[in-house]
Design an enzyme around this catalytic site. Structure first.
Site, short mmCIF file in Angstrom:
data_model
loop_
_atom_site.label_atom_id
_atom_site.label_comp_id
_atom_site.label_asym_id
_atom_site.label_seq_id
_atom_site.Cartn_x
_atom_site.Cartn_y
_atom_site.Cartn_z
N HIS A 12 -20.18 46.01 -24.43
CA HIS A 12 -18.77 45.78 -24.06
C HIS A 12 -18.07 45.12 -25.25
O HIS A 12 -18.28 43.94 -25.53
CB HIS A 12 -18.66 44.87 -22.83
CG HIS A 12 -17.24 44.68 -22.37
ND1 HIS A 12 -16.82 45.01 -21.11
CD2 HIS A 12 -16.14 44.22 -23.01
CE1 HIS A 12 -15.52 44.74 -20.99
NE2 HIS A 12 -15.09 44.25 -22.15
N HIS A 14 -14.30 45.05 -27.84
CA HIS A 14 -12.95 45.47 -28.23
C HIS A 14 -12.84 45.46 -29.75
O HIS A 14 -13.12 44.43 -30.37
CB HIS A 14 -11.90 44.51 -27.65
CG HIS A 14 -11.94 44.43 -26.16
ND1 HIS A 14 -11.19 45.24 -25.34
CD2 HIS A 14 -12.70 43.65 -25.33
CE1 HIS A 14 -11.47 44.96 -24.07
NE2 HIS A 14 -12.38 44.00 -24.03
N ASN A 40 -8.73 49.95 -24.13
CA ASN A 40 -7.43 49.36 -23.77
C ASN A 40 -6.54 49.14 -25.00
O ASN A 40 -6.09 48.03 -25.28
CB ASN A 40 -7.61 48.06 -22.98
CG ASN A 40 -8.34 46.97 -23.74
OD1 ASN A 40 -9.17 47.25 -24.61
ND2 ASN A 40 -8.04 45.72 -23.44
N LYS A 98 -13.50 53.47 -17.96
CA LYS A 98 -13.24 52.07 -17.65
C LYS A 98 -12.13 51.91 -16.62
O LYS A 98 -11.03 52.42 -16.78
CB LYS A 98 -12.84 51.34 -18.94
CG LYS A 98 -12.52 49.87 -18.79
CD LYS A 98 -13.74 49.02 -18.52
CE LYS A 98 -13.39 47.59 -18.14
NZ LYS A 98 -13.36 46.68 -19.27
N HIS A 135 -13.64 46.38 -14.75
CA HIS A 135 -13.07 45.02 -14.87
C HIS A 135 -12.82 44.57 -13.43
O HIS A 135 -11.89 45.03 -12.78
CB HIS A 135 -11.76 45.03 -15.68
CG HIS A 135 -11.22 43.65 -15.88
ND1 HIS A 135 -11.23 43.00 -17.09
CD2 HIS A 135 -10.71 42.76 -15.00
CE1 HIS A 135 -10.75 41.77 -16.94
NE2 HIS A 135 -10.42 41.61 -15.68
N HIS A 173 -18.69 41.96 -17.80
CA HIS A 173 -18.47 40.52 -18.01
C HIS A 173 -18.42 39.73 -16.70
O HIS A 173 -17.40 39.14 -16.36
CB HIS A 173 -17.24 40.24 -18.87
CG HIS A 173 -16.00 41.06 -18.55
ND1 HIS A 173 -15.47 41.17 -17.30
CD2 HIS A 173 -15.20 41.80 -19.35
CE1 HIS A 173 -14.40 41.92 -17.34
NE2 HIS A 173 -14.21 42.33 -18.58
N ASP A 246 -17.92 41.27 -24.93
CA ASP A 246 -16.49 41.23 -24.65
C ASP A 246 -15.73 40.55 -25.78
O ASP A 246 -14.70 39.92 -25.55
CB ASP A 246 -16.19 40.56 -23.30
CG ASP A 246 -14.75 40.79 -22.85
OD1 ASP A 246 -14.12 41.75 -23.33
OD2 ASP A 246 -14.26 40.00 -22.02
C1 NCD Z 1 -9.78 41.65 -23.25
C2 NCD Z 1 -8.82 42.10 -24.36
O1 NCD Z 1 -8.21 41.23 -25.00
O2 NCD Z 1 -8.69 43.30 -24.59
N1 NCD Z 1 -9.54 40.26 -22.97
C3 NCD Z 1 -10.40 39.40 -22.37
O3 NCD Z 1 -10.01 38.26 -22.12
N2 NCD Z 1 -11.62 39.74 -22.08
C4 NCD Z 1 -9.62 42.52 -22.06
C5 NCD Z 1 -10.69 42.35 -21.02
O4 NCD Z 1 -11.85 42.72 -21.24
O5 NCD Z 1 -10.38 41.82 -19.95
ZN ZN Z 2 -13.28 43.32 -22.37
#
Ligand code: NCD
Ligand code: ZN
Length: 343
Positions: A12, A14, A40, A98, A135, A173, A246
């Protein structure tokens, strides 16, 4: 002291897009063999075509000396078609779809307003073995922020798992005892990722001596009892739980703001942190399965064959890093960490 692990994967992550990729991808590529890359973006990655184009942009930012592979995902909407799911599966490069409840987190406005709009897509995912990545938070303003995960399990996850009993689900998460219990009560097709911050901290970390934006992520940190339940789940060695950082980069000015973004940037110290957590819980013997086996097995992918080695040696996490034209503050900025990757 040294420890050698099969190269881990991050299930997971970003990475963002554009200029930021130059500064996010190398941290993960140095540590991990593969990563499930969240969709996202703005606008979100809703089609296979967009996912493959995004993959190319990520590939262009991978340092030449690593064999890192991004595993792509689609962003589920009320309108995702069954054809799109089949197309994604056939590509061989999209590994999950997702579910963001609309309004739950960063760039989730195009997300799902009610799971009933997605039943045809979920049916097809169940049929073709495409995992649903969740999520798990309700967005109802009347629900306490700290209870959002618990209510999501009751209102959405239990009915969905019941209606689609063979659907592969990764509860992302997880932050509560209720979530760990739910995953344990389900069949082998339901698993969860757990971040370093939810294993290390309870919600007090958000308010230690003042408000601490760099400890703010979603789902938000919970009470100590929940943290302990997550630690117990992970340290049990159960194959349903695996690594997912995450790591969610946001520029410093977007975190340190009157309305700060949710997301903790842990990529520069991810495997070092997990190693310390397992050591502190006297469970180093369980580390490799959590970091390098359970996720690959769940996703039906081969385990990595390369290795990484960490040595117990103190180092100082840099105070900040570049992020495109901005700066970013990592988790534990300026603090000492006790494990270091040597190769
Ligand atoms: C994530 C993001 O910033 O894209 N933020 C987070 O607090 N984890 C999005 C997510 O996974 O909820
Ligand atoms: Zn995330």
């Amino acid at each position: 002291m040294q420890i050698t692990l099969t190269r881990p994967d991050d299930w997971h992550l970003h990475l963002r897009d554009g200029l930021a990729l130059q500064h996010t991808v190398p941290f993960t590529a140095k540590q991990f063999g593969r990563a499930i890359v969240m969709p996202n973006l703005a606008p979100p990655v809703t089609t296979t075509e967009q996912a493959l184009a995004y993959r190319q942009r990520i590939m262009a930012a991978i340092p030449a000396d690593t064999a890192f592979q991004p595993l792509m995902t689609l962003y589920l909407t009320n309108n995702t078609t069954t054809d799109e799911i089949r197309h994604a599966r056939k590509s061989g490069l999209v590994h999950g779809v997702k579910l963001y409840p609309a309004g739950a987190t960063t760039n989730s406005d195009a997300g799902v307003t009610d799971i009933c709009h997605c039943h045809a897509a979920l049916e097809t995912m169940q049929e073709c073995g495409m995992p649903l990545l969740v999520h798990g938070e309700v967005v109802d303003a009347g629900i306490d922020v700290f209870d959002r995960e618990k209510y999501f399990i009751e209102r959405t996850l239990i009915p969905t798992a019941h209606k689609f009993p063979d659907l592969k689900i990764v509860f992302e998460h997880i932050t509560t005892k209720e979530a760990a219990d739910f995953v344990l009560a389900c069949g082998e097709n339901v698993a969860a990722t757990i971040t370093p911050q939810h294993l290390l901290y309870n919600r007090n970390a958000l308010f230690k001596g003042g408000i601490r934006p760099h400890y703010y992520c979603l789902p938000v940190l919970k009470r100590e009892g929940h943290r302990k339940a997550l630690v117990a789940a992970v340290m049990s060695g159960n194959k349903k739980f695996f690594l997912g950082t995450d790591s969610a980069p946001h520029a410093q000015h977007k975190k340190e703001s009157a309305c700060g973004c949710a997301g903790i940037f842990s990529a520069p110290l991810a495997i070092e942190l997990y190693t310390r957590i397992f050591e502190e819980n006297n469970a180093l013997d369980k580390l490799e399965a959590f970091t390098s086996f359970h996720g690959a097995d769940f996703y039906g992918l081969p385990r990595n064959s390369e290795k990484i080695t960490l040595v117990k040696k103190s180092w100082t996490v840099p105070k900040d890093f570049p992020l495109g034209d901005d700066r970013i503050i990592p988790l534990h900025a300026g603090e000492e960490e006790s494990w270091m990757i040597i190769k």
